[in-house]
Design an enzyme around this catalytic site. Sequence first.
Site, PDB file in Angstrom:
ATOM      1  CE  LYS A 275      -3.785  -1.907   2.836  1.00  0.00           C
ATOM      2  NZ  LYS A 275      -4.916  -1.728   1.911  1.00  0.00           N
ATOM      3  NE  ARG A 349     -11.029  -9.821  -1.664  1.00  0.00           N
ATOM      4  CZ  ARG A 349     -11.302  -8.908  -2.584  1.00  0.00           C
ATOM      5  NH1 ARG A 349     -11.599  -9.283  -3.826  1.00  0.00           N
ATOM      6  NH2 ARG A 349     -11.287  -7.622  -2.289  1.00  0.00           N
TER       7      ARG A 349
END
EC number: 3.4.11.1
Length: 499
Positions: A275, A349
């Site tokens: 990120k 997820r």
Amino acid sequence: MVLLYSQASWDKRSKADALVLPFWMKNVKAQEAAVVDEDYKLVYQNALQNFSGKKGEAVFLFGNDKTKEQKIVLLGLGKSEEVSGTAILDAYAHVTTVLRKAKCKTVNILLPTISQLRFSVEEFLTNLAAGVLSLNYNYPTYHKVDASLPLLEKVTVLGIVPKVGDKIFRKEESLFEGVYLTRDLVNTNADEVTPEKLAAVAKGLAGEFASLDVKILDRKAILKEKMGLLAAVAKGSAVEPRFIVLDYQGKPKSKDRTVLIGKGVTFDSGGLDLKPGKAMITMKEDMAGAATVLGIFSALASLELPINVTGIIPATENAIGSAAYKMGDVYVGMSGLSVEIGSTDAEGRLILADAITYALKYCAPTRIIDFATLTGAMVVSLGEAVAGFFANNDVLARDLAEAASETGEALWRMPLVEKYDRALHSDIADMKNIGSNRAGSITAALFLQRFLEDNPVAWAHLDIAGTAYHEKEELPYPKYATGFGVRCLIYYMNKFLSK
């Protein structure tokens, strides 16, 4: 924590630092919402020239030698015919900040004449209490000298008998113990709130409440269960992962069981798909789903709801290391389904997928509800005021939406668009963990739905990426961690499952 009290008599009230008086808005002018002594009217009559009584408006005044309280706040509640529970919640949250800034510790709050309202005394008192409790909170800081605002220590609500008011207040205080736990965990340093810390909190709850049991799986046990997706995400970190299972038996003879799953990424660097710095700085909040589940269990056990609930928290860091999982590689989950890694920053997820499989294998769920700060796409879609949710069952979706409306924790149902599922196609595995650059929240939900396989269990996925953490105070939440979801889910379980 005991903060709120009831007192039926105006004349017998105790002395306090401040008094909050309610006003309605009537033709853009303020109208008294309750009867008070002439001594108080003399204090505020001139202020009414510049006070409309609109929703959330607050005017701070000083009393005199004839008033029992030396600080007086005029609080606008809006038009009586339009006032809502959420408006009451926000108004009393706002006045709590006003009182704390004035360094008040004891407060008397006069109730308006309830007969003018469209809802019950219980609903008014519940929202009043929630407003006060929500902003009577300080997030953890690390200053050498604590600069936090002082907390209110005693709030007495005037005009309601203790038998009625105190019962409602004790319930809300128990509920907010869970909210505060969620906020504290999210607000604390990621170096402190590790997977092991989350496990310790779960153990602490099980030690506090006889109705709770806890099971903790370490890395070895995770691998033994073949949770290859959780294990993959954990590979890059020196911090050990944990898989936490909490069990609450409030109705042992019932087969109905709700499973709550919370994403527990205690810090998300993005992995090798790193990120940017600005996006990473708040990533201690990426375990807000896990913190929400722990907060719910704290409240659930304290309130002794007659239901059965299992909480599952897959907890790990998503870090960079020599063993970190890699884009393009394929990993196999507990379900036996294989996943090609399209992005190591779509890790949430993956760990939720193994948790869903575990729930189906061991918990015999009637319904599964998961909480996750899952996608930035949800923040783009709905901002910070509303959480998007997906559901494969209309009854579950309807009931969650009602709970959200009643508690002021806004949810908006999003579509599970079947044709978008093709974006998860992989040539070398059963699926990829990321779709195209469009409809990111939907494809993330579709990814999770795949792990239900053919099980008919009702399922809802709450993407709380925008609502879990705010960079500034937004009523009725404080700055930073909000505790969003705890109140909504307790309301849902109490109303729709406690039968």
